[in-house]
Scaffold this motif. Structure first.
Motif, PDB file in Angstrom:
ATOM      1  N   UNK A  59      58.932  15.617  47.609  1.00 23.24           N
ATOM      2  CA  UNK A  59      58.096  16.800  47.758  1.00 23.24           C
ATOM      3  C   UNK A  59      58.567  17.609  48.963  1.00 23.24           C
ATOM      4  N   UNK A  60      58.534  18.933  48.796  1.00 24.84           N
ATOM      5  CA  UNK A  60      58.881  19.870  49.862  1.00 24.84           C
ATOM      6  C   UNK A  60      57.630  20.692  50.174  1.00 24.84           C
ATOM      7  N   UNK A  61      56.898  20.383  51.235  1.00 24.24           N
ATOM      8  CA  UNK A  61      55.702  21.177  51.565  1.00 24.24           C
ATOM      9  C   UNK A  61      56.112  22.535  52.141  1.00 24.24           C
ATOM     10  N   UNK A  62      55.480  23.591  51.657  1.00 23.58           N
ATOM     11  CA  UNK A  62      55.727  24.940  52.170  1.00 23.58           C
ATOM     12  C   UNK A  62      54.379  25.533  52.573  1.00 23.58           C
ATOM     13  N   UNK A  63      54.321  26.091  53.763  1.00 18.03           N
ATOM     14  CA  UNK A  63      53.056  26.641  54.265  1.00 18.03           C
ATOM     15  C   UNK A  63      52.480  27.631  53.263  1.00 18.03           C
ATOM     16  N   UNK A 104      61.683  11.224  48.672  1.00 14.08           N
ATOM     17  CA  UNK A 104      61.649  11.591  50.088  1.00 14.08           C
ATOM     18  C   UNK A 104      60.608  12.676  50.332  1.00 14.08           C
ATOM     19  N   UNK A 105      60.177  12.750  51.579  1.00 13.56           N
ATOM     20  CA  UNK A 105      59.386  13.871  52.063  1.00 13.56           C
ATOM     21  C   UNK A 105      60.353  14.805  52.772  1.00 13.56           C
ATOM     22  N   UNK A 106      60.415  16.036  52.315  1.00 18.80           N
ATOM     23  CA  UNK A 106      61.346  17.013  52.880  1.00 18.80           C
ATOM     24  C   UNK A 106      60.578  17.956  53.791  1.00 18.80           C
ATOM     25  N   UNK A 116      66.149  26.958  60.855  1.00 18.81           N
ATOM     26  CA  UNK A 116      65.493  25.711  60.466  1.00 18.81           C
ATOM     27  C   UNK A 116      66.432  24.818  59.668  1.00 18.81           C
ATOM     28  N   UNK A 117      66.287  23.507  59.860  1.00 19.34           N
ATOM     29  CA  UNK A 117      67.087  22.537  59.142  1.00 19.34           C
ATOM     30  C   UNK A 117      66.217  21.801  58.127  1.00 19.34           C
ATOM     31  N   UNK A 118      66.840  21.356  57.057  1.00 18.17           N
ATOM     32  CA  UNK A 118      66.162  20.591  56.021  1.00 18.17           C
ATOM     33  C   UNK A 118      66.248  19.109  56.381  1.00 18.17           C
TER      34      UNK A 118
END
Length: 410
Positions: A59-63, A104-106, A116-118
């Motif tokens: 999952x990639x959380x995005x504000x 993974x948690x991204x 910003x880095x991933x």
């Protein structure tokens, strides 16, 4: 199970939401897939995060305030298969090179000193962090975590939510950032840890009635000015502080912070190297899987890690090091100044110079500030440029980018 503002969600609510996910193939078949999520419904977001972790997906959380084009850019840069933007029903398909081999948690680094880095963290590493964090946190199942910070960031998601659930307490998530609302909600609970950014904690301290006190408060993200910390300590039963980075999560925790530069004791699952009080050095973190060079400067004394500055933020004035926090603390002690950020600018002839932006309750003459600084700072530490502003520009996560404020000094 947990609260979101004034709404309470049970395990039955969570299982019903899982059933909804099972009816949607693009979510149900998330094993070895990477889903970027940008939605405003906090309950749905947390349920989705837990569901994807259970399924072995990523999952990639995005504000949730991120515009669509920005969310697409972040999701693409994180190599996501799908973006769920605004709702979970209509995914945006993205082109990726290959599938995930492990869930993974991204997370994206803050970008305070550059692009910003991933950052990818396995769910096992997140669980290891949570287990370690809970063993040193001075709270049991009777003390709720009240989380007044973004649930898409590791501070709110891992330290606030996951750790609270792990110790058997019920998290209370606040998305309404109105100080009066937050103070009202705090009055509903006797025992709690309030997770918030330093600026919000300072604001709440100023609004808190004189006959009331906070229970426990946790600060993280940026070093709190000493004057803010003094006010917060006076209005709280206990002030805690934690320090971390995107690659490792929480690294240290201080159970009773009295000096804002002291980040606390190292969590049991980690090893950390830094300089000593006489010769500071880069903070280096060793996990079971990697060595992390944080680019932070600090030192360890009596088992406590202290933070001085980001390497990129430190200002070299004619061979002498200036740490922004030291200068900021002096400026913040001036009664009329409510906020200050110190950064560097490059002078074509004389190299790096100290500069400051500050917020004040009234107009302050630059000569007065120079005289004030001259009482407490060495000549090389005194800013060359003072800029009074109505508000200091911040990134979406509430942090200040000193690099962005800097530039060329005429």
């Amino acid at each position: 199970m947990f609260f979101v503002n004034d709404d309470y969600y049970t395990l039955d609510d969570l299982e019903k939401q899982y059933a909804v996910f099972e009816s949607m193939p693009h979510i149900r078949d998330c094993h070895n897939k990477r889903l970027a999520v940008c939605i405003t419904d906090v309950f749905q977001w947390l349920a989705l995060c837990l569901y994807i972790r259970r399924k072995g997906g990523s999952v990639v959380p995005i504000h949730p305030s991120t515009p669509k084009d920005g969310a697409v850019r972040i999701a693409s840069s994180a190599n996501s298969h799908l973006l769920l933007f605004g709702s979970i029903e209509f995914p945006i398909e993205l082109t990726v090179k290959e599938n995930e081999k492990e869930g993974v948690l991204v997370q994206m680094s803050s970008g305070t000193t550059g692009a910003p880095k991933c950052i990818e963290r396995t769910w096992d590493s997140v669980e290891e962090e949570v287990d370690s964090y809970v063993t040193v946190l001075p709270a049991d199942h009777t003390r709720k975590s009240i989380i007044a910070c973004p649930m898409t960031h590791s501070y709110g998601l891992i330290s606030g939510f996951f750790a609270c659930v792990k110790r058997g307490a019920e998290p209370v998530i606040l998305t309404n950032m109105n100080p009066k609302y937050i103070l009202k909600k705090l009055q509903e609970y006797k025992k709690y840890i309030l997770y918030a950014a330093p600026a919000l904690l300072y604001t709440l301290s100023r609004f808190l009635p004189s006959d009331q006190k906070f229970d426990y408060v946790m600060t993280s993200g940026t070093v709190m000015p000493s004057s803010w910390l003094a006010l917060l300590r006076d209005s709280s039963n206990l002030v805690l502080q934690q320090y971390g980075c995107s690659e490792a999560g929480c690294i240290t925790l201080h159970p009773d912070v009295q000096n804002s530069s002291e980040m606390g004791y190292i969590l049991p699952h980690l090893k950390v190297d830094a300089g000593n009080v006489d010769a500071s050095g880069e903070i280096i973190v060793y996990t079971s899987a990697q060595t992390i060079y944080t680019k932070d400067i600090g030192y360890i004394e009596n088992g406590v890690l202290s933070f001085l500055s980001r390497m990129d933020d430190m200002i070299n004035v004619a061979g002498l090091n200036v740490y922004p926090q030291e200068v900021e603390n002096i400026l913040m002690d001036e009664p009329r100044i409510t906020e200050a950020v110190v950064y560097k600018k490059q002078n074509a002839l004389s190299g790096e110079r100290v500069c400051v932006q500050y917020v004040s309750s009234e107009r302050v003459d630059e000569i007065e500030l120079r005289e004030w600084c001259g009482k407490y700072l060495a000549p090389h530490q005194i800013p060359m440029e003072f800029i009074q502003v109505d508000e200091i520009e911040k990134l979406p996560n509430g942090k200040v980018s000193r690099k962005k404020l800097g530039g060329v000094l005429a």
